[in-house]
Write a protein that holds these residues in place. Structure first.
Motif, PDB file in Angstrom:
ATOM      1  N   ILE A 108       0.851  -1.202   0.000  1.00 42.28           N
ATOM      2  CA  ILE A 108       0.000   0.000   0.000  1.00 42.28           C
ATOM      3  C   ILE A 108       0.881   1.244   0.000  1.00 42.28           C
ATOM      4  O   ILE A 108       0.691   2.175  -0.798  1.00 42.28           O
ATOM      5  N   MET A 109       1.862   1.263   0.903  1.00 45.56           N
ATOM      6  CA  MET A 109       2.720   2.446   1.052  1.00 45.56           C
ATOM      7  C   MET A 109       3.531   2.735  -0.211  1.00 45.56           C
ATOM      8  O   MET A 109       3.716   3.900  -0.576  1.00 45.56           O
ATOM      9  N   CYS A 110       4.015   1.698  -0.876  1.00 48.43           N
ATOM     10  CA  CYS A 110       4.787   1.931  -2.108  1.00 48.43           C
ATOM     11  C   CYS A 110       3.956   2.719  -3.116  1.00 48.43           C
ATOM     12  O   CYS A 110       4.452   3.666  -3.746  1.00 48.43           O
ATOM     13  N   PHE A 111       2.693   2.346  -3.246  1.00 47.31           N
ATOM     14  CA  PHE A 111       1.857   3.058  -4.210  1.00 47.31           C
ATOM     15  C   PHE A 111       1.421   4.426  -3.677  1.00 47.31           C
ATOM     16  O   PHE A 111       1.220   5.357  -4.455  1.00 47.31           O
ATOM     17  N   VAL A 112       1.275   4.564  -2.364  1.00 51.51           N
ATOM     18  CA  VAL A 112       1.016   5.889  -1.783  1.00 51.51           C
ATOM     19  C   VAL A 112       2.193   6.816  -2.100  1.00 51.51           C
ATOM     20  O   VAL A 112       2.000   7.977  -2.498  1.00 51.51           O
ATOM     21  N   LEU A 113       3.407   6.299  -1.931  1.00 55.34           N
ATOM     22  CA  LEU A 113       4.602   7.111  -2.220  1.00 55.34           C
ATOM     23  C   LEU A 113       4.651   7.492  -3.695  1.00 55.34           C
ATOM     24  O   LEU A 113       4.936   8.644  -4.040  1.00 55.34           O
TER      25      LEU A 113
ATOM     26  N   PHE B  43       2.122   7.651  -5.760  1.00 58.15           N
ATOM     27  CA  PHE B  43       1.030   8.603  -6.005  1.00 58.15           C
ATOM     28  C   PHE B  43       1.464  10.007  -5.600  1.00 58.15           C
ATOM     29  O   PHE B  43       1.252  10.980  -6.341  1.00 58.15           O
ATOM     30  N   ALA B  44       2.079  10.120  -4.430  1.00 58.29           N
ATOM     31  CA  ALA B  44       2.557  11.430  -3.969  1.00 58.29           C
ATOM     32  C   ALA B  44       3.600  11.989  -4.932  1.00 58.29           C
ATOM     33  O   ALA B  44       3.595  13.182  -5.253  1.00 58.29           O
TER      34      ALA B  44
END
Lengths: 116, 116, 116, 116
Positions: A76-81, A83-84
């Motif tokens: 999840i976090m990899c794609f949040v990063l 996306f940011a």
């Protein structure tokens, strides 16, 4: 590296490097990344869908379950990063500012042990 | 505070304080939080569901859209932070370790501009 | 059996029999089933997350892709049927009544080729 | 119309008419519709995210909650119907065939009250 010493800026750079080494930037637009965050969030949820709330807490005692859950949270976090990165968002500022809004929306004295 | 200066440890503490001031810890178990992450991820996705990929990149030029998207990303992050708190997960370590696994799973030379 | 001859009532019964033969009714409460619908919806989405809109239409020409997608759609539907069973919901009535509401919310003359 | 008398073919036609009256077919491709199914699934889930499993069953006694939940389930179904239309999928056949596969994957004698 740990949550005490690492920075979101450094994590965002690491993710951008991962994406760029594979020339994946054309796929990593906000629409696709929002789908990717949501699909990975569902994979995390899949670990818990047939468990009671109490059983979900109890996985803390199972290292295999914890390893799987840490990996899903990382996905999840990899794609949040990413996306940011794709929209040049400062994640920390976004969180700090949302916590202020949420504190106004949910005043602590009116929401003791209640969520609506 | 920015992604360069803030730490995930500090953000996790801020979220834990928010939860504790409302006595919400009984609701914030891994099962419920996985649902919360997924529902907020869907709200982010809702901004993009009828847009083309190109249109999704173009929201960078609209401050109202950007503000909404930053807030949705922050909502996802708040529950990611609370999830990590509930199971004592170091988010940074989880990401760094997953990036190593992903680099092995997707060798850069075999996945140039390809994702399978 | 086909969409022209089968009924949702019959499909709901088939799903209930599947659940009861395994004594899964205790797991199939509305909360867990809402998670199951959402996780299966994400698996369907996973097929499309890196594709363009045009590419997503083109899978109609690939029988392996179509078989995978039919199976994912069926997984969503199985849990929709079980959810309806768990709360005694008439799915057809719910859809017909929602289409009336949506027709009022989105008058055809004001929403030609527009969704907001 | 009810689940005993309505057909999925008729519901698919009703949804197609709704889409066509608004000229929304260009937006309703498989990629966008998979996102729409997932976002509506998350809205259904949102009703249950802070409830216990027992509390989620108890909403059957609250007509306002039931009305909201029926509407959310209908929203999911509208996009399922449109998705099936977009790729010419027979939903009933897909479900019947998946139930056969699932019966082989989860033999009833080995999965009594167990899901793995």
């Amino acid at each position: 590296m740990s949550d005490a010493t690492d920075s979101l800026a450094s994590l965002k750079q690491a993710m951008q490097a991962f994406v760029d080494e594979r020339q994946w930037r054309p796929f990593h637009d906000p629409k696709n990344l929002s789908m990717a965050i949501a699909t990975e969030a569902a994979e995390l949820m899949e670990h818990f869908r047939w468990l009671t709330n109490a059983e979900s807490r109890a996985i803390a005692g199972s290292e295999p379950d914890m390893q799987a859950v840490r990996d899903e949270l990382a996905d999840i976090m990899c794609f949040v990063l990413s996306f940011a990165n794709s929209l040049n968002i400062d994640i920390s500022s976004a969180i700090r500012s949302k916590l202020v809004k949420n504190a106004e929306k949910y005043p602590a004295d009116k929401f003791q042990s209640r969520f609506r």
